[in-house]
Enzyme design. Structure first.
Site, PDB file in Angstrom:
ATOM      1  N   HIS A  74      -6.177 -21.626 -15.446  1.00 27.04           N
ATOM      2  CA  HIS A  74      -5.383 -20.957 -16.475  1.00 27.04           C
ATOM      3  C   HIS A  74      -6.275 -20.589 -17.650  1.00 27.04           C
ATOM      4  O   HIS A  74      -6.997 -21.425 -18.184  1.00 27.04           O
ATOM      5  CB  HIS A  74      -4.250 -21.869 -16.956  1.00 27.04           C
ATOM      6  CG  HIS A  74      -3.056 -21.862 -16.045  1.00 27.04           C
ATOM      7  ND1 HIS A  74      -1.776 -22.123 -16.497  1.00 27.04           N
ATOM      8  CD2 HIS A  74      -2.951 -21.610 -14.724  1.00 27.04           C
ATOM      9  CE1 HIS A  74      -0.928 -22.044 -15.478  1.00 27.04           C
ATOM     10  NE2 HIS A  74      -1.627 -21.736 -14.395  1.00 27.04           N
TER      11      HIS A  74
ATOM     12  N   TYR B 149       5.111 -23.210 -24.215  1.00 30.96           N
ATOM     13  CA  TYR B 149       5.514 -24.256 -25.158  1.00 30.96           C
ATOM     14  C   TYR B 149       6.526 -23.645 -26.116  1.00 30.96           C
ATOM     15  O   TYR B 149       6.193 -22.721 -26.861  1.00 30.96           O
ATOM     16  CB  TYR B 149       4.306 -24.781 -25.939  1.00 30.96           C
ATOM     17  CG  TYR B 149       3.346 -25.614 -25.125  1.00 30.96           C
ATOM     18  CD1 TYR B 149       3.367 -27.007 -25.212  1.00 30.96           C
ATOM     19  CD2 TYR B 149       2.417 -25.026 -24.267  1.00 30.96           C
ATOM     20  CE1 TYR B 149       2.486 -27.791 -24.476  1.00 30.96           C
ATOM     21  CE2 TYR B 149       1.534 -25.805 -23.519  1.00 30.96           C
ATOM     22  CZ  TYR B 149       1.577 -27.179 -23.636  1.00 30.96           C
ATOM     23  OH  TYR B 149       0.706 -27.944 -22.902  1.00 30.96           O
TER      24      TYR B 149
ATOM     25  N   PRO C  87       2.587 -36.351 -24.442  1.00 28.24           N
ATOM     26  CA  PRO C  87       2.082 -35.384 -23.464  1.00 28.24           C
ATOM     27  C   PRO C  87       1.967 -33.958 -23.987  1.00 28.24           C
ATOM     28  O   PRO C  87       1.483 -33.086 -23.259  1.00 28.24           O
ATOM     29  CB  PRO C  87       3.115 -35.469 -22.332  1.00 28.24           C
ATOM     30  CG  PRO C  87       4.365 -35.943 -22.995  1.00 28.24           C
ATOM     31  CD  PRO C  87       3.925 -36.855 -24.093  1.00 28.24           C
TER      32      PRO C  87
ATOM     33  N   LYS D 159      -3.330 -34.477 -22.815  1.00 30.10           N
ATOM     34  CA  LYS D 159      -4.570 -35.237 -22.963  1.00 30.10           C
ATOM     35  C   LYS D 159      -4.619 -36.561 -22.225  1.00 30.10           C
ATOM     36  O   LYS D 159      -5.693 -37.158 -22.101  1.00 30.10           O
ATOM     37  CB  LYS D 159      -4.835 -35.515 -24.460  1.00 30.10           C
ATOM     38  CG  LYS D 159      -5.090 -34.279 -25.282  1.00 30.10           C
ATOM     39  CD  LYS D 159      -6.303 -33.544 -24.792  1.00 30.10           C
ATOM     40  CE  LYS D 159      -6.433 -32.163 -25.397  1.00 30.10           C
ATOM     41  NZ  LYS D 159      -7.153 -31.232 -24.568  1.00 30.10           N
TER      42      LYS D 159
ATOM     43  N   TYR E  11      -7.406 -27.712 -26.881  1.00 30.51           N
ATOM     44  CA  TYR E  11      -6.588 -27.696 -25.672  1.00 30.51           C
ATOM     45  C   TYR E  11      -7.463 -27.733 -24.406  1.00 30.51           C
ATOM     46  O   TYR E  11      -7.159 -28.448 -23.462  1.00 30.51           O
ATOM     47  CB  TYR E  11      -5.693 -26.457 -25.651  1.00 30.51           C
ATOM     48  CG  TYR E  11      -4.586 -26.545 -24.609  1.00 30.51           C
ATOM     49  CD1 TYR E  11      -3.361 -27.122 -24.937  1.00 30.51           C
ATOM     50  CD2 TYR E  11      -4.764 -26.057 -23.327  1.00 30.51           C
ATOM     51  CE1 TYR E  11      -2.345 -27.224 -23.991  1.00 30.51           C
ATOM     52  CE2 TYR E  11      -3.762 -26.166 -22.373  1.00 30.51           C
ATOM     53  CZ  TYR E  11      -2.561 -26.735 -22.716  1.00 30.51           C
ATOM     54  OH  TYR E  11      -1.565 -26.849 -21.774  1.00 30.51           O
TER      55      TYR E  11
END
Length: 391
Positions: A72, A201, A293, A297, A385
């Site tokens: 991704h 998100y 979550p 990580k 990220y």
């Protein structure tokens, strides 16, 4: 029985450490209180940083990940009814994440360990680390009703938040830091195609939502819910109805629903235990720290811990130097706290907090707006990220 490193816990952290040690020529035995099938039944994370991908390759357990994993290059933030893409690949100079379920990572590591003929003791009862403050640590356990002991040079505690390793540390030798969040994540796994090629998100007035995936045909979705909610009170239909409300019109139109394969509610917490070394016992993964979550990580921090630890053990046995094991806690915690900060920030930014008022909600909206329109802010998110480099 004797080995060089006794590993307690056969989750991905313990299994990865075992494979990395094997590649370095270091003997190890893994103890697990559950069965192999139980370990594989745990539904967990699915976003791998490049550091984790590289460690799996080093452990000779990356072949299926390369074939079936989904690289991704970005993520999408949904707020104010619109989606905004964060281009991870472009903002970080070519880095990306790999979507590949933790269950599959565990399966691959189990298969690699079996191929190598290494010992994993499943269904080991009352596993107890002993004498790790001295020169001759031991692990005591019960198997099929009989008690055994294993002598070793070092013990690696990879047995999770509720494991025996951290609990065995003398009182006063450890300091815990914790924040418990006032909500949980209701997660649903289904064999349906993802609603979007990349993760979404969502920050909405009804609470947070996450559209994730495990493959091109299996999706994982999450809803922020109160801690008082019970999973049995959420039918599949109720879950899909609530998810639709929290999505933008385009995602809503592309959402494919189906029967749940698994459904559960997970509480969220931030937790760190310091230090991560006690004599000849070393904590790694969830035994030492927990992250919410939101930042993806948890598994990645566990991987970097055992990356540092395997490097330290290799230095000890191959170079007769204790520098790596002496600095393990310091080096690991530096990366842990940065990941804790990012996960706390993402959680604070994306969720609706029950005690927050109109001002706090406006601050979230303003920060999200700044985040997607400032290259510097987007870059900071992207760098964290995809994962910070290991020292």
């Amino acid at each position: 029985m004797r080995t060089q490193v006794a590993i307690i816990g056969a989750g991905p952290a313990g299994l990865l450490l075992g494979q990395l040690l094997y590649q370095a020529g270091i003997d190890n035995v893994i103890f697990e209180r559950q069965s192999a099938d139980y370990v594989l039944g745990r539904i967990r994370a699915g976003v791998l940083e490049q550091v984790t991908v590289d460690l799996l390759e080093q452990a000779q357990a990356g072949e299926r990940m390369r074939a079936e994993g989904l690289p991704h290059d970005g993520i999408e933030l949904l707020f104010g009814g619109r989606r905004h893409r964060i281009d991870l690949h472009e903002l970080t100079g070519g880095k990306r994440v790999m979507v590949y379920g933790q269950t599959e990572v565990t399966r691959d590591l189990m298969a690699a360990r079996e191929r190598a003929g290494l010992l994993t003791v499943y269904n080991a009862v009352d596993v107890t680390p002993l004498d790790f403050g001295g020169e001759r640590p031991r692990v005591r356990y019960v198997k099929d009703g009989e008690q055994y002991e294993l002598a070793c040079d070092f013990i690696a505690g990879c047995d999770g938040f509720h494991g025996a390793c951290r609990a065995s540390i003398p009182e006063g030798s450890i300091r815990n830091y914790e924040k418990v969040y006032p909500f949980g994540w209701l997660g649903l796994l289904a064999d349906v195609p993802p609603v979007s090629p990349e993760l979404i998100y969502a920050h909405t007035e009804r609470g947070f939502a996450l559209c994730s995936q495990r493959s091109a045909t299996r999706s994982r979705y999450y809803l922020q819910v109160p801690l008082t909610d019970k999973v049995e009170n959420w039918s599949d239909e109720a879950f899909w109805d609530e998810l639709r409300v929290r999505l933008d019109p385009e995602a809503r139109a592309h959402l494919v629903t189906g029967a749940s394969l698994e459904k559960s509610i997970a509480p969220l917490r931030s937790f760190v235990s310091e230090p991560m070394r006690f004599g000849r016992m070393f904590l790694a993964g969830d035994a030492a720290h927990i992250v919410p979550p939101t930042g993806a990580k948890g598994l990645n921090l566990a991987a970097s811990d055992v990356g540092y630890l395997s490097r330290a053990f290799a230095q000890y046995y191959q170079e007769r130097s204790s520098e790596g094991i002496d600095r393990y806690s310091e080096v690991s915690l530096r990366r842990v706290w940065k990941a804790e900060r990012f996960s706390w920030w993402m959680t604070s930014l994306m969720h609706r907090f029950p005690e927050a008022g109109a001002f706090e909600h406006k601050m979230q909206e303003a920060e999200l707006d700044y985040l997607v329109h400032s290259r510097a802010a987007s870059t900071a998110l992207a760098e964290n990220y995809v994962g910070l480099a290991m020292d």
